[in-house]
Design an enzyme around this catalytic site. Sequence first.
Site, mmCIF file in Angstrom:
data_model
loop_
_atom_site.group_PDB
_atom_site.id
_atom_site.type_symbol
_atom_site.label_atom_id
_atom_site.label_comp_id
_atom_site.label_asym_id
_atom_site.label_seq_id
_atom_site.Cartn_x
_atom_site.Cartn_y
_atom_site.Cartn_z
ATOM 1 N N LEU A 102 -59.980 -6.239 -42.899
ATOM 2 C CA LEU A 102 -59.322 -6.401 -41.652
ATOM 3 C C LEU A 102 -59.175 -5.063 -40.909
ATOM 4 O O LEU A 102 -58.784 -4.107 -41.683
ATOM 5 C CB LEU A 102 -58.038 -6.932 -41.832
ATOM 6 C CG LEU A 102 -57.035 -7.437 -40.814
ATOM 7 C CD1 LEU A 102 -57.561 -8.290 -40.128
ATOM 8 C CD2 LEU A 102 -55.705 -7.611 -41.243
ATOM 9 N N ASP A 103 -59.789 -5.080 -39.704
ATOM 10 C CA ASP A 103 -60.013 -3.647 -39.501
ATOM 11 C C ASP A 103 -58.964 -2.751 -39.284
ATOM 12 O O ASP A 103 -57.953 -3.416 -38.824
ATOM 13 C CB ASP A 103 -60.974 -3.884 -38.030
ATOM 14 C CG ASP A 103 -60.159 -4.354 -36.886
ATOM 15 O OD1 ASP A 103 -59.216 -3.601 -36.449
ATOM 16 O OD2 ASP A 103 -60.439 -5.378 -36.413
ATOM 17 N N LYS A 104 -58.893 -1.404 -39.100
ATOM 18 C CA LYS A 104 -58.073 -0.474 -38.854
ATOM 19 C C LYS A 104 -56.828 -0.824 -38.064
ATOM 20 O O LYS A 104 -55.661 -0.382 -38.134
ATOM 21 C CB LYS A 104 -58.663 0.847 -38.858
ATOM 22 C CG LYS A 104 -57.545 2.214 -38.781
ATOM 23 C CD LYS A 104 -58.336 3.436 -38.565
ATOM 24 C CE LYS A 104 -57.427 4.464 -38.559
ATOM 25 N NZ LYS A 104 -57.903 5.751 -38.671
ATOM 26 N N ASP A 105 -57.523 -1.214 -36.649
ATOM 27 C CA ASP A 105 -56.482 -1.529 -35.815
ATOM 28 C C ASP A 105 -55.785 -2.782 -35.871
ATOM 29 O O ASP A 105 -54.772 -3.006 -35.021
ATOM 30 C CB ASP A 105 -57.381 -1.347 -34.496
ATOM 31 C CG ASP A 105 -57.852 0.068 -34.121
ATOM 32 O OD1 ASP A 105 -57.033 1.060 -34.721
ATOM 33 O OD2 ASP A 105 -59.101 0.213 -33.584
ATOM 34 N N SER A 106 -56.223 -3.466 -36.564
ATOM 35 C CA SER A 106 -55.545 -4.838 -36.711
ATOM 36 C C SER A 106 -54.540 -4.998 -37.681
ATOM 37 O O SER A 106 -54.413 -4.101 -38.687
ATOM 38 C CB SER A 106 -56.739 -5.896 -36.969
ATOM 39 O OG SER A 106 -57.710 -6.219 -35.946
#
Length: 246
Positions: A102-106
Amino acid sequence: MEEIRLNKYLSEAGVCSRREADRLIEAGKVLIDGVPAKMGQRVQPGQKVQVGDTILGGEKEEQILLAVYKPPGVICTTDKREKRNIVDYVGYPTRIYPIGRLDKDSEGLILMTNDGSLVNRMMRSTNHHEKEYLVRVNKPVTDAFLQKMASGVRIRKVEKGEVLLDAMTRPCEMEKLGKCSFRIVLTQGLNRQIRRMCETLGYHVEHLKRIRVLNIELKGMKPGTWRKISEREMAELQELLKDSKN
């Protein structure tokens, strides 16, 4: 855990890459039940694997599956060089690793486990397992946007003239929730897929939260918390995975 090739087992446990695992095996630095492992060897359920001071498996190893509410800024990696890696962030006493990314910004739901077989069945793209997200974008969601997202979008990633990603996304479920927000259910997990789909159609994602993976839901959890999967959830999950390829 079902039997699995040793290099794959070490890679999925976050110990090292498959290539590095092969190098360590060849150098005699990997032990299975106290005996130096051989190239191509497979790990059987209950066997203990040791690489230096790292010990994995063993007869008494309990299957662990956690639901974690990852806040923005935490990175889904086992790499200890990353200061905000999810393994250190959760701080679970037994070695576990994330299932997918789950990408860093999410923010939102990420599952963590010590079971490589479970990872294989949940991550294999051909198994079409559902993941559900809530998304807010920078401008009004139109019917045309919803239709294009639902039918599939060709996404590309090019760096220094090299095409790193060129794929058509699978048809997916879309539902408009508000003027600039929508719900989406994916059955594949391409890198930063939703963000790239939106960018291709001229939208920018301002907020993205994953709320479900298969039957496991984020419901009732707060950012930064985790919980063990219940027996009921595990039974439902195993039923959903029973025909999945490993």
